[in-house]
Design a protein around this motif. Structure first.
Motif, PDB file in Angstrom:
ATOM      1  N   LEU A 218       0.772  -1.184   0.022  1.00 41.39           N
ATOM      2  CA  LEU A 218       0.134   0.019   0.109  1.00 41.39           C
ATOM      3  C   LEU A 218       0.728   1.330  -0.082  1.00 41.39           C
ATOM      4  N   LYS A 219       2.149   1.129   0.135  1.00 37.12           N
ATOM      5  CA  LYS A 219       2.998   2.210   0.255  1.00 37.12           C
ATOM      6  C   LYS A 219       3.936   1.749  -1.032  1.00 37.12           C
ATOM      7  N   ARG A 220       4.011   2.704  -2.045  1.00 33.18           N
ATOM      8  CA  ARG A 220       5.082   2.645  -2.835  1.00 33.18           C
ATOM      9  C   ARG A 220       6.365   3.679  -2.668  1.00 33.18           C
ATOM     10  N   CYS A 221       7.532   3.267  -2.146  1.00 30.57           N
ATOM     11  CA  CYS A 221       8.713   3.848  -1.910  1.00 30.57           C
ATOM     12  C   CYS A 221       9.383   4.306  -3.140  1.00 30.57           C
ATOM     13  N   SER A 273       6.977  -5.679  -2.425  1.00 27.24           N
ATOM     14  CA  SER A 273       6.399  -4.638  -1.860  1.00 27.24           C
ATOM     15  C   SER A 273       5.261  -4.867  -0.844  1.00 27.24           C
ATOM     16  N   PHE A 277       5.486  -4.135   2.963  1.00 19.87           N
ATOM     17  CA  PHE A 277       4.452  -3.437   3.573  1.00 19.87           C
ATOM     18  C   PHE A 277       3.924  -4.125   4.912  1.00 19.87           C
ATOM     19  N   LYS A 278       3.706  -5.311   4.663  1.00 23.31           N
ATOM     20  CA  LYS A 278       2.960  -6.444   5.745  1.00 23.31           C
ATOM     21  C   LYS A 278       3.687  -6.188   6.952  1.00 23.31           C
ATOM     22  N   GLY A 281       4.833  -1.373   7.324  1.00 24.93           N
ATOM     23  CA  GLY A 281       3.502  -0.517   7.165  1.00 24.93           C
ATOM     24  C   GLY A 281       4.159   0.737   6.857  1.00 24.93           C
ATOM     25  N   ARG A 282       3.556   1.742   7.403  1.00 22.93           N
ATOM     26  CA  ARG A 282       3.934   3.238   6.594  1.00 22.93           C
ATOM     27  C   ARG A 282       5.283   3.513   6.953  1.00 22.93           C
ATOM     28  N   ALA A 283       5.895   2.816   7.565  1.00 23.11           N
ATOM     29  CA  ALA A 283       7.427   3.150   8.038  1.00 23.11           C
ATOM     30  C   ALA A 283       8.325   2.493   6.889  1.00 23.11           C
ATOM     31  N   LEU A 284       7.870   1.758   5.987  1.00 26.21           N
ATOM     32  CA  LEU A 284       8.726   0.983   4.867  1.00 26.21           C
ATOM     33  C   LEU A 284       9.465   2.122   4.433  1.00 26.21           C
TER      34      LEU A 284
END
Length: 311
Positions: A218-221, A273, A277-278, A281-284
């Motif tokens: 859910l977060k694309r770095c 990815s 994220f699993k 989460g948002r800290a990835l």
């Protein structure tokens, strides 16, 4: 080129690819690092980085596993570097150009030189980031070279379509196939919510198109595209070995190797990815994805071949 030891079949080492980097890597040298390390994390034996002297220090400091060649000097004409670069490419299976390249004139000239040498040596190519900017300015650089993969994001894709004169009223799902047709068989890996991979097959005068829509994170770095480039390069390196008969009888035409390599790379990158994220989460961040690549490969391919799953 080295081969494996022991009494079994001789397998050439997957010195998978070569990277071009720009003199401003001191501002952001993550792109070449992420791409180069993805090659190793995907399973290649060696990963080479060819860059400018000003970029080499930071890249070397990130990992002792990378082999760094700081030969692209601004104060040298490309003719002086040609033979050294040619010698390096002769030891590699595939070449990735773009992440960290920059748009400075001398780096663009080095990139053109590398593409020319790679084509002469029948190498597989991945072009991303500022290498795509170079193609937008002069599509003839890569036109008709069916061992190349272009990996544009949304913005790069639009600019490339404009440079190829593709009308704005063409349906969105038809643009990438038309792009490959106008480039006469270059594989297009269109990154997006779903990844679309397509290639025009000149001998058939038709396109083969696949969509990879498995769930990603859910977060694309920001460096995920660099990781995709590196993974694609490794897949192409294995494809080169397949083409050479290293894995046994060759049944697949070389035209399809970039297409299949791109599909596999998208599957592994999206799975990487999702796994990252699993866990975080948002800290990835992009660096966290590197340790997930090997696990993602197993998630995607285990069960397809019992021997492969046990590697």
């Amino acid at each position: 080129m080295s081969s494996s030891g022991g009494g079994g079949a001789h397998f050439e080492k997957a010195r998978a690819w070569n990277r071009m980097n720009n003199t401003h890597a001191s501002n952001y040298s993550g792109a070449p690092f992420f791409a180069a390390m993805s090659v190793l994390r995907m399973g290649a034996d060696l990963s080479h980085v060819i860059c400018s002297p000003t970029a080499s220090g930071s890249i070397k400091s990130y990992s002792p596993d990378l082999i760094v060649h700081p030969i692209l000097r601004e104060d040298k004409p490309t003719s002086d570097v040609r033979e050294e670069l040619k010698g390096l490419l002769q030891r590699l299976h595939a070449l990735v150009i773009g992440p960290g390249l920059g748009r400075e004139g001398y780096m663009q000239e080095y990139a053109r030189l590398a593409i020319d040498l790679a084509k002469n040596q029948d190498m597989y190519l991945v072009l991303d980031a500022d290498a795509l900017w170079m193609v937008q300015k002069d599509p003839s650089i890569i036109h008709g070279y069916t061992k190349a993969v272009l990996t544009p994001n949304i913005s790069e894709f639009k600019r490339l379509a404009n440079s190829l004169g593709i009308p704005s009223d063409v349906p969105s799902e038809s643009i990438a196939p038309l792009m490959s047709r106008r480039l006469n068989g270059v594989t297009i890996l269109q990154k997006g919510q779903h990844d679309l991979i397509t290639v025009h097959v000149p001998e058939k005068q038709a396109e083969e198109t696949f969509i990879v829509d498995i769930e990603g994170g859910l977060k694309r770095c920001g460096g995920q595209g660099d990781i995709l480039s590196g993974i694609t390069g490794t897949m192409l390196a294995w494809g080169k070995n397949y083409e050479l008969g290293v894995y046994g009888e060759v049944k697949l035409p070389p035209t399809y190797i970039p297409l299949l390599a791109s599909i596999g790379a998208c599957l592994v990158t999206r799975t990487t990815s999702r796994r990252g994220f699993k866990c975080l989460g948002r800290a990835l961040v992009t660096e966290d994805l590197l340790s997930e690549i090997g696990h993602a490969f197993c998630d995607v391919f285990e069960g397809q071949d019992d021997q492969l799953a046990n590697l």
